[in-house]
Design an enzyme around this catalytic site. Structure first.
Site: not given
Ligand code: NAP
Length: 293
Positions: A52, A96, A119
């Site tokens: 990412k 994460q 997200d």
């Protein structure tokens, strides 16, 4: 059979984002900024976060990676999120997953400012998605929708079977495919571990989205001739002959299923790359919202 190549598709999305970023910089504005928090040193999570960050650099975004020890207290993580929420120079925040046991994932998801929720896991984003309102779409389903668009896969009137009902993949995917939009308008069946007759249901599918995390679960005898198959699964399977000691397997037995399909995603090189494209699109969207562009 059309190979739905994530490399080509994600490169197209990233080129567009890079162009837009260059225009922002040329206009004297700052670059979009993604902040990622990684707790612990889980191998797969390390790889995802590194990818990412690298992709942010490739499109000209700024990125910040905050690392925390695996035994970090929940309060400390929540404090770090609060600081990022308050920082006007940060557009998108991601933590994460999965997180260590002492930390409530739900608390963490809900601590992120919905305006920075790139997200798309915050209940506010999920609720908006259900109601068809503009929102951050979880990166993997978003990436799949981008892929369907780029390869011009018709969805209207099709029967889509989504295997898996998680908040990050299966459920939002089922909502998107059933919604009244260009790459939606499917009749959707959503399956899970309590679904009887899964094979029978899959055989009725024009589109299968496999997101269950069981390597090579979908076999040729579950797939109708000409179906479109989207493989979301990523599982590390031990393989002493491989350089890293493992191989990445999807949820679809690609070699036997591919010849029956009209289009299929490979693993690796399919949905995973599109997930990053979805995340970058969300970060740019967050930036634009924060700058009222
Ligand atoms: P998850 O939270 O574990 O959810 C798995 C879902 O599959 C659950 O709804 C479960 O049903 C269902 N399921 C499990 N076994 C089943 C079976 N035998 N038959 C039917 N349904 C079954 O997983 P996830 O986070 O959604 O991820 C799914 C897979 O996608 C994993 O391999 C993950 O690594 C991968 N993934 C890939 C990307 C990417 O970028 N490509 C992104 C995210 C995730 P219940 O609800 O009944 O338990």
């Amino acid at each position: 059979m059309l190979l739905l190549d994530g490399k080509t598709a994600s490169a197209a999305v990233k080129n567009e984002i890079r162009e837009e970023t260059l225009q922002l910089l040329a206009a004297g504005k700052r670059a979009p900024h993604l902040a990622a928090i990684l707790v612990g040193t889980n191998g797969a999570s390390e790889t995802y976060v590194a990818s990412k960050v690298k992709n942010c650099e490739e499109v000209g975004f700024r990125s910040t990676l905050i690392r925390m020890d695996a035994d970090v207290a929940e309060a400390e993580l929540l404090d770090a999120i609060a600081r990022l929420n308050a920082d006007p120079e940060v557009d998108g925040i991601l933590v994460q997953l999965p997180l260590p046991k002492q930390i409530s994932e739900q608390k963490v998801i809900e601590a992120i400012d919905p305006d920075k929720d790139v997200d798309g896991f915050h209940p506010s984003s999920a609720g908006k998605l259900v109601q068809g309102l503009p929102s951050f779409i979880p990166a993997t389903p978003y990436g799949i929708m981008l892929m369907l668009e780029l390869f011009d896969i018709t969805t209207k009137g099709k029967h889509a079977v989504v295997i898996g009902r998680s908040n990050i993949v299966g459920r939002p995917m089922s909502i998107l495919l059933s919604s009244n939009q260009k790459r939606g308008n499917c009749t959707v069946t959503i399956c899970h571990s309590h679904t009887p007759n899964l094979q029978e249901i899959c055989l009725q599918a024009d589109i299968i989205v496999a997101a269950l995390g069981r390597p090579e679960f979908v076999k040729a005898d579950m797939v109708k001739e000409g179906a479109v198959v989207i493989d979301v699964g990523i599982t590390r399977v031990d393989d002493p002959t491989a350089k890293k000691g493992f191989r990445i397997k999807g949820d679809v037995a690609f070699a036997e299923v591919a010849p029956k399909t009209s289009a299929i995603t490979p693993v690796p090189g399919g949905v995973g790359l599109m997930t990053i494209a979805g995340l970058l699109k969300n970060t740019l969207q967050a930036y634009k919202q924060n700058h009222a562009i």
